[in-house]
Every structure is written in structure tokens, then in C-alpha cells.
Design an enzyme around this catalytic site. Sequence first.
Site, short mmCIF file in Angstrom:
data_model
loop_
_atom_site.label_atom_id
_atom_site.label_comp_id
_atom_site.label_asym_id
_atom_site.label_seq_id
_atom_site.Cartn_x
_atom_site.Cartn_y
_atom_site.Cartn_z
N GLY A 205 0.81 -1.21 0.00
CA GLY A 205 0.00 0.00 0.00
C GLY A 205 0.84 1.26 0.00
N GLY B 212 3.90 0.27 2.48
CA GLY B 212 4.75 -0.85 2.04
C GLY B 212 5.45 -0.55 0.73
CG PHE C 7 -7.20 16.58 10.67
CD1 PHE C 7 -7.64 15.26 10.72
CD2 PHE C 7 -7.26 17.33 11.85
CE1 PHE C 7 -8.14 14.70 11.89
CE2 PHE C 7 -7.77 16.79 13.03
CZ PHE C 7 -8.20 15.47 13.04
CB CYS D 90 -3.06 7.89 9.62
SG CYS D 90 -2.62 6.48 8.58
CG PHE D 91 -3.88 13.22 11.28
CD1 PHE D 91 -2.70 12.54 11.52
CD2 PHE D 91 -3.81 14.52 10.83
CE1 PHE D 91 -1.47 13.15 11.30
CE2 PHE D 91 -2.59 15.14 10.61
CZ PHE D 91 -1.43 14.45 10.84
P1 NAD Z 1 -3.12 0.43 2.40
O1 NAD Z 1 -4.54 0.08 2.57
O2 NAD Z 1 -2.73 1.38 1.31
O3 NAD Z 1 -2.28 -0.91 2.13
C1 NAD Z 1 -2.39 -2.06 2.88
C2 NAD Z 1 -2.27 -3.26 1.95
O4 NAD Z 1 -2.19 -4.46 2.74
C3 NAD Z 1 -3.46 -3.44 1.00
O5 NAD Z 1 -3.02 -3.40 -0.34
C4 NAD Z 1 -4.04 -4.82 1.38
O6 NAD Z 1 -4.52 -5.55 0.27
C5 NAD Z 1 -2.82 -5.49 1.98
N1 NAD Z 1 -3.14 -6.62 2.86
C6 NAD Z 1 -4.07 -6.71 3.85
N2 NAD Z 1 -4.03 -7.91 4.43
C7 NAD Z 1 -3.06 -8.62 3.81
C8 NAD Z 1 -2.54 -9.94 3.99
N3 NAD Z 1 -3.02 -10.75 4.93
N4 NAD Z 1 -1.56 -10.35 3.16
C9 NAD Z 1 -1.07 -9.53 2.20
N5 NAD Z 1 -1.51 -8.27 2.00
C10 NAD Z 1 -2.49 -7.82 2.80
O7 NAD Z 1 -2.60 0.94 3.79
P2 NAD Z 1 -1.39 1.98 4.07
O8 NAD Z 1 -1.87 3.37 3.87
O9 NAD Z 1 -0.17 1.52 3.36
O10 NAD Z 1 -1.21 1.79 5.64
C11 NAD Z 1 -0.63 0.62 6.17
C12 NAD Z 1 -0.35 0.85 7.64
O11 NAD Z 1 0.62 1.90 7.78
C13 NAD Z 1 -1.55 1.29 8.47
O12 NAD Z 1 -1.45 0.73 9.74
C14 NAD Z 1 -1.39 2.79 8.56
O13 NAD Z 1 -1.97 3.32 9.72
C15 NAD Z 1 0.11 2.94 8.61
N6 NAD Z 1 0.63 4.23 8.09
C16 NAD Z 1 0.11 4.77 6.96
C17 NAD Z 1 0.67 5.95 6.44
C18 NAD Z 1 0.12 6.60 5.19
O14 NAD Z 1 0.56 7.67 4.86
N7 NAD Z 1 -0.80 6.00 4.47
C19 NAD Z 1 1.76 6.54 7.09
C20 NAD Z 1 2.27 5.94 8.24
C21 NAD Z 1 1.70 4.77 8.74
C1 UGA Z 2 0.31 12.13 8.56
C2 UGA Z 2 1.59 12.49 9.32
O1 UGA Z 2 2.04 13.77 8.89
C3 UGA Z 2 2.68 11.43 9.06
O2 UGA Z 2 3.84 11.73 9.86
C4 UGA Z 2 2.14 10.06 9.43
O3 UGA Z 2 3.12 9.07 9.16
C5 UGA Z 2 0.89 9.79 8.65
O4 UGA Z 2 -0.10 10.81 8.91
C6 UGA Z 2 0.22 8.49 8.99
O5 UGA Z 2 0.44 7.94 10.04
O6 UGA Z 2 -0.56 8.09 8.12
P1 UGA Z 2 -0.53 12.42 6.06
O7 UGA Z 2 -1.86 12.11 6.64
O8 UGA Z 2 -0.09 11.67 4.87
O9 UGA Z 2 0.60 12.19 7.18
O10 UGA Z 2 -0.46 13.96 5.67
P2 UGA Z 2 -0.30 15.32 6.52
O11 UGA Z 2 0.63 16.19 5.80
O12 UGA Z 2 -0.01 15.07 7.94
O13 UGA Z 2 -1.75 15.97 6.39
C7 UGA Z 2 -2.88 15.41 7.03
C8 UGA Z 2 -4.06 16.35 6.85
O14 UGA Z 2 -3.89 17.54 7.61
C9 UGA Z 2 -4.29 16.81 5.42
O15 UGA Z 2 -5.66 16.84 5.13
C10 UGA Z 2 -3.70 18.20 5.40
O16 UGA Z 2 -4.23 19.01 4.39
C11 UGA Z 2 -4.07 18.68 6.78
N1 UGA Z 2 -3.20 19.77 7.29
C12 UGA Z 2 -1.87 19.57 7.45
C13 UGA Z 2 -3.77 20.97 7.65
O17 UGA Z 2 -5.00 21.17 7.52
N2 UGA Z 2 -2.97 21.96 8.15
C14 UGA Z 2 -1.63 21.80 8.33
O18 UGA Z 2 -0.95 22.74 8.80
C15 UGA Z 2 -1.08 20.56 7.97
#
Ligand code: NAD
Ligand code: UGA
Length: 462
Positions: free
Chosen positions: A12, A15, A271, A275-276
Site C-alpha cells: 500500500g 509498504g 484535516f 490516519c489522523f
Molecule cells: P493500504 O490500505 O494502502 O495498504 C495495505 C495493503 O495491505 C493493502 O493493499 C491490502 O490488500 C494489503 N493486505 C491486507 N491484508 C493482507 C494480507 N493478509 N496479506 C497480504 N496483503 C495484505 O494501507 P497503508 O496506507 O499503506 O497503511 C498501512 C499501515 O501503515 C496502516 O497501519 C497505517 O496506519 C500505517 N501508516 C500509513 C501511512 C500513510 O501515509 N498511508 C503513514 C504511516 C503509517
Molecule cells: C500524517 C503524518 O504527517 C505522518 O507523519 C504520518 O506518518 C501519517 O499521517 C500516517 O500515520 O498516516 P498524512 O496524513 O499523509 O501524514 O499527511 P499530513 O501532511 O499530515 O496531512 C494530514 C491532513 O492535515 C491533510 O488533510 C492536510 O491538508 C491537513 N493539514 C496539514 C492541515 O490542515 N494543516 C496543516 O498545517 C497541515
Amino acid sequence: MTVKNICCIGAGYVGGPTCSVIANQCHDIRVTVVDINPERIAQWNSDLLPIYEPGLDEIVFSRRNKNLFFSTDVETAIKEADLIFISVNTPTKTCGEGKGRAADMRYVEESARTIATTATSSKIVVEKSTVPVKAAESISKVLVANQKDGVSFEVLSNPEFLAEGTAVENLVNADRVLIGHNETPTGRAAFRELRDIYMRWIPKERIIGMKTWSSELSKLASNAFLAQRISSINSLTALCEVTGADVSEVAYAIGHDRRIGPNFLEASVGFGGSCFQKDILNLVYMCERLSLREVAAYWQQVVDMNEYQKERFTKKIIETMFHSVSDKSLAIYGFSFKKNTGDTRESPSICVCKRLLDEGANLNIYDPKVMDKQLISDLNRVTCNQEKVKRLVKICRDPYSAAKNSHAIVICTEWDEFKKLKYEDIFKSMKKPAYIFDGRKILDHDYLSRIGYEVYTIDTIR
Ligand code: NAD
Ligand code: UGA
């Protein structure tokens, strides 16, 4: 052991970019990203990657099929790996105990079970997904209960801090890398293995070892702190609105205090992102379960304030347009939850559009990166009315056609291109009075007023 082979479960937003950067930094390590979704894997193996991230294409195209592989063959990748990242989704539960708040750990648990039943040699298992505190304990339990003779596992916590739209930059130049580990000789050895990988490009002092539970909580706390800053500044927009203060000036002033700092103080329509909200609700749920009611209420307020902000913005659009948007056309600029991503998860734009559709408005939506299919499925989901979405929503290929003959422009996402449009030309093509509602405070409002627009923003909507 020196790690030569990495498997990442979950291709995702985390990953994919994380493993692409590891493969790019460590040409001698074979990195295989696996997923149960064949469509997603096919996209990672194609010319059009499933996610848009500046700089990601170059890295993937240069390392793919050399030391970076994308596959649906989860079992083979697990067998061959020395170290396995679990990077699957951990969404908010939609049913059962903790519905609407607790993190759904089913995909993490499923991954742990697959690892335990498939592995024929010992592995380091790294929790990369964002999880509740003590999840590593549950993962260990599943692994140990199902492990084969002669096979052992060491679980590390290595949360990810990348933000979408800047993922590659964040991964290459990380502020810090957290590695939570057991305080045992094998725990410390596993920590060193993972640290040595990151040390190929991250300065040693930025790689922080700590207790597993501290690492898990630090991830939730970081997101809660970041979101709290946005809700704090957004709460002040409502106060600015009634007092005549300017929230940008206030943010500028308080951000100049070095103890506060200037980042994450941009007032907005609210926001979004996957995740938030999910992580704060997870934190709140954990606190409630531990009978920490005051702590839970404190963090819950960050989410409540965000809901208030999205609702307040939309309500004011409707009020300003003579209390009715029914049968009027509104150009929606931006559908992703922030600029430089095509991700729409929890995008504030979805809430704004839903409310306007409820009122019977026609929406001409333009976003440079969001896929049509995604946009329609988001609106169908929130309105539960496909017929209405089909009748009232038009997806536009450019911002000019979206604004043509419309009564208002609503900025929902802060895409840079919205700052550079020919607003004189757009004005001529719109119905009058022509409104602009700037939900991100990114435009030059004096200039727009001089053209003739009625301009409203987050802190001046009256
Ligand atoms: P995502 O939904 O984009 O990707 C997750 C992937 O895992 C999917 O493609 C799904 O098909 C796959 N999956 C689920 N179960 C599976 C299994 N059993 N075997 C193989 N594949 C499997 O999610 P993401 O945004 O990459 O987030 C993943 C994690 O990272 C979450 O816990 C999220 O909170 C955290 N995270 C996300 C971000 C972000 O910016 N998106 C940033 C930091 C942390
Ligand atoms: C956020 C964190 O910034 C990452 O460090 C974290 O890893 C990630 O969540 C996660 O765990 O998924 P992300 O959600 O990708 O990252 O993007 P941000 O830049 O944090 O923005 C989040 C939301 O807040 C957006 O809608 C953005 O427009 C809004 N935002 C951000 C504001 O409204 N004001 C700001 O000053 C900053």
C-alpha cells in the site's frame, strides 16, 4: 545473521514506497513486496503505479526486477525472507466491540498467522503498521503458538512516519527512525540487524532504539500531536471570524516562538487522510478501556473539532449563497485529502460534497490526481444514493470547464495549480455574483475581490 532478503506484507501507501526506498539504498538486499490484492500488484508491476508520489516512479522503475519485486506469492516471499515487514492496513473497526473507534487488527493477525504457518526458518518480524500499544505482544503470541520446530521469531516495532505527497523525501531523509525491541539478547540483536539496514542512509543518531511499547505509543502520540495542532488553529478560525482577527497572522505570530515552531499551523477546512482520525480514535478507545476517561475526552476533542470545522465551512457556503444551493452549480477544486496525492481517504472534500449534494447542488469536481472511479465510489458511499450522484456530479478534466456557468468555486485541496489559474477569465465565464470559498486560504483574496469575486475563507466567512 545479516539481512539479505526482505519481505513486506502489504503493497500500500506505506509498504510500496518504504520498500522501494530500501531497495534503492541497498542494492545487495532483495526486497519483495507482497499483497493479497492481485490488481494492486499488477499495477506495481506496470507503467502506471497504484499510488502517485513525487519521485517514486523513478525509484521503482530503476530497481524493479533487479532487487525489488512485487508479487502475490506471499508464501514464497515469507519462506525466503530473513526479515518481514507487516505493513497491512489497520482501519477503524466498523462492527463489533470498539466499532467506530478501535483499530481493526484482523489483517495484522492474519499476516502473523501466515508467517507462522509458512516460515521454515527463523525470522525477524517487524510491525510497520500503526497499531494499538502492546500489539507486538499479540503478534508474538500468534507466532509462538503456531511456530514450527526449530523456527523462532523476534518481533520489532518500527512505525512509519512518512506523509503522503512527500513519502520519498520523508523516507530518504527521515527525521528519526524508531525501533522498539525486547530487552533481551535476541531482541537487541534483531534491533541491530534492522538498524544496520537504515544506517546505510540514515545518520546513526537519528535511529532510536527503545522499548517496544514506547515505540508503539510514540507513533499514535505523534499523529495525535500533529492533528491537535491543526484542530487548535482551526478552532481559532471560528474566533477570528467573529472578532475580525486574521488566522494566518495569528499562526505566523505564534509559530515564531521557537518553542512552538511554524509547522502544522495552516488553518484549513479540516484535516483528512487515512490516519489522523483513525489513530486518535484508537488512542481514545485504549484510554477508555484503561479507565482513563479524562485522557480519552481530551484527545476525542481533537476529532470533534475537526468535524465542527468541516461542517462550519459547508454551512457558511450555503448561508452565504442565500441559504440555498439547490439547483445551483458549484465548482469543487480538489478532492484528495491534501495536495500531491491521489488519495481520498477521509478527505474533507468528501464531507463538503456530501453536504452540498444533500442540499441539491450540482457539483463540477476537478482534481488533478484522483481517479474518477474512486471519486464516484466515495460519493456513492457517503450519500447512499447512486442515482443522485449520477444526476448531480460531473467530473471535469480541468478547472476552467468546472467553473464555467457555475455560481461558486469551492477550494477543498491546496493544489499549487489553483494558485496560478487565470481568475479573470474564470470570472467572466461564471454566473454572478461569482463566489469563491477558499477552504485552504491559498489564494490572493485582495486580487480576487478586485476582479469582482465575492471571496470567503475559513476565518472570514460571515
Ligand atoms: P493500504 O490500505 O494502502 O495498504 C495495505 C495493503 O495491505 C493493502 O493493499 C491490502 O490488500 C494489503 N493486505 C491486507 N491484508 C493482507 C494480507 N493478509 N496479506 C497480504 N496483503 C495484505 O494501507 P497503508 O496506507 O499503506 O497503511 C498501512 C499501515 O501503515 C496502516 O497501519 C497505517 O496506519 C500505517 N501508516 C500509513 C501511512 C500513510 O501515509 N498511508 C503513514 C504511516 C503509517
Ligand atoms: C500524517 C503524518 O504527517 C505522518 O507523519 C504520518 O506518518 C501519517 O499521517 C500516517 O500515520 O498516516 P498524512 O496524513 O499523509 O501524514 O499527511 P499530513 O501532511 O499530515 O496531512 C494530514 C491532513 O492535515 C491533510 O488533510 C492536510 O491538508 C491537513 N493539514 C496539514 C492541515 O490542515 N494543516 C496543516 O498545517 C497541515
